[in-house]
Design a protein around this motif. Structure first.
Motif, PDB file in Angstrom:
ATOM      1  N   LYS A  52       0.994  -1.255  -0.109  1.00 35.00           N
ATOM      2  CA  LYS A  52      -0.221   0.021  -0.075  1.00 35.00           C
ATOM      3  C   LYS A  52       0.645   1.318   0.344  1.00 35.00           C
ATOM      4  O   LYS A  52       0.469   2.178  -1.149  1.00 35.00           O
ATOM      5  CB  LYS A  52      -0.797   0.003   1.517  1.00 35.00           C
ATOM      6  CG  LYS A  52      -1.859   1.642   1.247  1.00 35.00           C
ATOM      7  CD  LYS A  52      -2.989   0.871   2.350  1.00 35.00           C
ATOM      8  CE  LYS A  52      -3.900   2.224   2.050  1.00 35.00           C
ATOM      9  NZ  LYS A  52      -4.646   2.354   3.484  1.00 35.00           N
ATOM     10  N   ARG A  55       2.405   1.604  -3.197  1.00 37.82           N
ATOM     11  CA  ARG A  55       0.670   2.192  -4.600  1.00 37.82           C
ATOM     12  C   ARG A  55       0.738   4.482  -3.446  1.00 37.82           C
ATOM     13  O   ARG A  55       0.439   4.363  -5.049  1.00 37.82           O
ATOM     14  CB  ARG A  55      -0.248   1.399  -4.600  1.00 37.82           C
ATOM     15  CG  ARG A  55       0.241   0.286  -4.622  1.00 37.82           C
ATOM     16  CD  ARG A  55      -1.191  -0.790  -5.142  1.00 37.82           C
ATOM     17  NE  ARG A  55      -2.230  -0.603  -4.191  1.00 37.82           N
ATOM     18  CZ  ARG A  55      -2.096  -2.472  -2.787  1.00 37.82           C
ATOM     19  NH1 ARG A  55      -1.087  -2.661  -3.216  1.00 37.82           N
ATOM     20  NH2 ARG A  55      -2.914  -1.447  -1.483  1.00 37.82           N
ATOM     21  N   GLU A  56       0.841   4.292  -2.696  1.00 31.50           N
ATOM     22  CA  GLU A  56      -0.442   5.262  -2.255  1.00 31.50           C
ATOM     23  C   GLU A  56       0.847   6.508  -1.382  1.00 31.50           C
ATOM     24  O   GLU A  56       0.643   7.254  -1.416  1.00 31.50           O
ATOM     25  CB  GLU A  56      -1.233   5.247  -1.383  1.00 31.50           C
ATOM     26  CG  GLU A  56      -2.487   4.224  -2.266  1.00 31.50           C
ATOM     27  CD  GLU A  56      -3.442   3.418  -1.157  1.00 31.50           C
ATOM     28  OE1 GLU A  56      -2.995   4.271   0.292  1.00 31.50           O
ATOM     29  OE2 GLU A  56      -3.943   2.619  -1.533  1.00 31.50           O
TER      30      GLU A  56
END
Length: 381
Positions: A52, A55-56
């Motif tokens: 995560k 990705r972010e």
């Protein structure tokens, strides 16, 4: 003329070498605790273990690279990016393109090119997406001399055709290199290939032409935009407004500001800051203050530039109550103000026997977590 012919034309017109210099700057964390460059590297490497975050966590990567570059800790940037190659995301072109751009932000062009060349070994496809990331990295690294070679070598090798973004980056490089005539010619040439220039293309040229005082050519570009049905945006008008303010064409700047409003645009902080700056240069606090008040009345939030223009002039003209209001507004808006500017306000308030106001400002600044410095209350009789 094919787009590959246009690519070949770039070979000769993008041959400018512009090496960059770096200066060492201490590195600090986003809070009041100092962080060593290696601590930032370790944090990113540990955090990137989580999918995560990869990705972010774009902002975290960019902030880390920015701080490491300021600290001249380029080996740490390479360590972070090399660490990403172990993850399955490295087979995703968008992810690798982000890494290439990170190298660009740090002005590490050769590392960006090396990563691009390694993409096939990483089982990652190379399309116009990563090609444009490499071009962008090249521009950010101020390696304008390299772009002609990229256009000459890679499109045919990868069987891709440059798109509008590719050419906008090339035009930006030409402008940065001072090759304005070539940039204008390139805009004409790509249109022959069925690629229509857009507002970004024209804004890039407008900035370069106005800043180089090629006013008649910049004004002519507005006619070209109208003829080609390229609709100017607020940024376009701000560029023109800034050019008028820069040469102190006060009445024309005011008139043009009014035209911007009449055209249905809502002026932004850049518009208002341009008008404020024009009067700051004249030492005219009352007019600058009027535009600041208009800014607030129209729901436009002041920024770092606004406060750090107005506060020094307010101090120079002994308007410390207004300077105090500006400081309070900045603190309330969580906008950082240069410490020396704010300390001048404290000193001026004390000098004019406004001790309680000075104490209040010191206390307010201390209570704001974004202010990483402390103000001092000078002794007074």
């Amino acid at each position: 003329m094919s787009s590959f012919s246009t690519v070949r034309r770039l070979r000769g017109i993008l041959a400018v070498n512009n090496p960059t210099a770096t200066t060492k700057t201490p590195i600090t964390s986003s809070n009041s605790t100092n962080q060593t460059p290696q601590a930032i590297v370790n944090f990113l490497k540990e955090s990137s273990q989580h999918p995560k975050f990869r990705r972010e966590g774009r902002v975290h990567y960019e902030l880390a690279v920015h701080r490491l570059a300021k600290a001249n800790y380029f080996s740490g940037i390479e360590e972070i990016i090399e660490h990403q190659k172990q993850f399955p995301d490295v087979r995703n072109e968008a992810f690798v393109s982000r890494l290439i751009l990170l190298y660009g932000k740090a002005k590490m062009y050769h590392h960006a090119r090396k990563l691009f060349d390694e993409m096939p070994q990483l089982n990652c496809p190379r399309t116009i997406l990563s090609f444009n990331a490499l071009l962008d990295s090249c521009v950010r690294s101020e390696r304008y001399d390299e772009i002609g070679g990229l256009f000459r070598e890679l499109p045919a090798k990868l069987s891709i055709e440059p798109n509008l973004l590719s050419y906008n980056l090339a035009i930006k490089a030409l402008c940065k290199a001072g090759s304005f005539d070539s940039a204008v010619l390139l805009m004409d040439e790509i249109e022959k290939n069925g690629i229509k220039p857009d507002t970004v293309t024209c804004n890039t040229l407008l900035i370069a032409l106005y800043e180089s005082q090629r006013i008649s050519e910049a004004e002519n570009l507005w006619v070209v935009m109208e003829n080609r049905n390229i609709i100017p945006d607020l940024c376009s008008y701000n560029i023109r407004l800034r050019s008028l303010a820069k040469v102190n064409e006060v009445s024309k700047a005011i008139q043009f500001f009014e035209e911007i409003v009449k055209k249905g645009f809502k002026p932004d902080r850049f518009s208002y800051n341009t008008m404020i700056k024009m009067y700051i240069h004249e030492g005219n606090l009352e007019e600058a203050k009027m535009w600041y008040q208009k800014m607030l009345q129209n729901g436009c939030l002041p920024d770092y530039a606004t406060f750090n223009m107005l506060i020094p002039l307010a101090c120079d003209t002994k308007k410390f109550e207004f300077a105090l209001c500006l400081c309070k507004k900045a603190i309330d808006s969580q906008v950082i103000v240069n410490r020396d500017n704010m300390q001048r306000v404290v000193d001026g308030l004390v000098e004019h026997s406004k001790i309680e106001n000075a104490k209040e400002l010191v206390k307010l600044a201390k209570s704001c977590k974004r202010f990483l410095y402390k103000l001092s209350l000078p002794s007074h009789n």
